[in-house]
Write an enzyme that holds these catalytic residues in place. Structure first.
Site, short mmCIF file in Angstrom:
data_model
loop_
_atom_site.label_atom_id
_atom_site.label_comp_id
_atom_site.label_asym_id
_atom_site.label_seq_id
_atom_site.Cartn_x
_atom_site.Cartn_y
_atom_site.Cartn_z
N GLY A 70 0.83 -1.20 0.00
CA GLY A 70 0.00 0.00 0.00
C GLY A 70 0.86 1.25 0.00
O GLY A 70 2.02 1.22 0.44
N GLN B 208 2.89 9.93 1.28
CA GLN B 208 4.24 9.35 1.35
C GLN B 208 5.12 9.76 0.17
O GLN B 208 6.33 9.61 0.23
CB GLN B 208 4.15 7.82 1.40
CG GLN B 208 3.56 7.30 2.70
CD GLN B 208 3.41 5.80 2.64
OE1 GLN B 208 2.42 5.30 2.12
NE2 GLN B 208 4.39 5.07 3.13
N CYS C 258 5.71 -0.32 7.00
CA CYS C 258 5.41 0.87 6.20
C CYS C 258 6.63 1.22 5.36
O CYS C 258 7.75 1.20 5.87
CB CYS C 258 5.09 2.03 7.15
SG CYS C 258 4.72 3.57 6.32
N LEU C 259 6.40 1.56 4.09
CA LEU C 259 7.52 1.92 3.22
C LEU C 259 8.24 3.18 3.70
O LEU C 259 9.40 3.39 3.34
CB LEU C 259 7.03 2.11 1.78
CG LEU C 259 6.50 0.84 1.09
CD1 LEU C 259 5.93 1.17 -0.27
CD2 LEU C 259 7.61 -0.21 0.98
N HIS D 229 -4.43 1.72 7.52
CA HIS D 229 -3.05 2.22 7.61
C HIS D 229 -2.83 3.37 6.60
O HIS D 229 -2.30 4.42 6.95
CB HIS D 229 -2.09 1.05 7.35
CG HIS D 229 -0.64 1.42 7.29
ND1 HIS D 229 0.28 0.91 8.18
CD2 HIS D 229 0.07 2.22 6.45
CE1 HIS D 229 1.48 1.40 7.88
NE2 HIS D 229 1.37 2.19 6.83
N GLU D 230 -3.26 3.15 5.35
CA GLU D 230 -3.05 4.17 4.32
C GLU D 230 -3.91 5.40 4.58
O GLU D 230 -3.47 6.53 4.35
CB GLU D 230 -3.33 3.61 2.92
CG GLU D 230 -2.48 2.41 2.51
CD GLU D 230 -0.99 2.57 2.77
OE1 GLU D 230 -0.47 3.70 2.72
OE2 GLU D 230 -0.34 1.54 3.03
N HIS E 48 -2.25 7.73 6.88
CA HIS E 48 -1.24 8.59 6.24
C HIS E 48 -1.88 9.89 5.73
O HIS E 48 -1.29 10.96 5.83
CB HIS E 48 -0.60 7.88 5.05
CG HIS E 48 0.51 6.94 5.41
ND1 HIS E 48 1.65 7.35 6.06
CD2 HIS E 48 0.68 5.61 5.19
CE1 HIS E 48 2.46 6.31 6.23
NE2 HIS E 48 1.89 5.23 5.71
#
Ligand code: NI
Length: 167
Positions: free
Chosen positions: A46, A51, A91-92, A133-134, A137
């Site tokens: 994701g 991000q 997470c990236l 989660h996304e 962000h």
């Protein structure tokens, strides 16, 4: 399509609040294509526009095992949330950190698709976790912020060290 640079925690830009998308046009579709390419290349399941330093309510997700079920959600809203599960998340923007976070187990989400049409979907399991989660962000929230202050301090120090080493 092009790969975008992913901001790393604790970059302050990860705390910006994303604005709703007024119109799903070609520039939004091109952003989604670039975000998808960036997510698959990372690789990750994701990615939120926040991000990649674009502060618009756009997320891409592919929680499938086959990596061919791209889901793009524009202006997503959770309209119902049931149950609780805690799943290990990564997470990236916080590479190498995996922690259990409590999330709703089952959610109903309303969003706009790439055609600009509103749709509603249900999700559970990994997909539900990814969506929550996304969406965090987009509100300027990184998953590690659910952890204790001590853990957050350690993670921040680790990330700053990684950045220095890669600089
Ligand atoms: Ni993330």
């Amino acid at each position: 399509m092009s790969r975008l640079h992913i901001l790393r925690y604790p970059d302050a830009r990860l705390h910006k609040i994303a604005a709703p998308v007024a119109e799903v046009n070609d520039s939004i579709r091109s952003l989604v294509a670039d975000m998808a390419e960036t997510m698959y290349a990372a690789p990750g399941v994701g990615l939120a526009a926040t991000q990649v330093d674009v502060h618009k309510q756009v997320i891409v997700i592919d929680a499938s095992e086959t990596h061919d079920q791209l889901l793009a959600l524009i202006n997503p809203e959770i309209v119902a949330a049931i149950g609780e599960s805690d799943c290990e998340e990564g997470c990236l923007s916080v590479p190498g950190i995996y922690e259990k976070i409590a999330r709703a187990e089952h959610i109903v989400v309303r969003a706009l698709g790439l055609d600009g049409q509103s749709f509603t979907m249900e999700a559970d399991g990994l997909l539900a976790v990814c969506i929550q989660h996304e969406m965090d962000h987009l509100k300027g929230r990184v998953f590690v912020e659910y952890l204790s202050r001590l853990k957050q301090t350690r993670i921040r120090a680790k990330m700053q060290k990684q950045l220095r080493q890669s600089a």
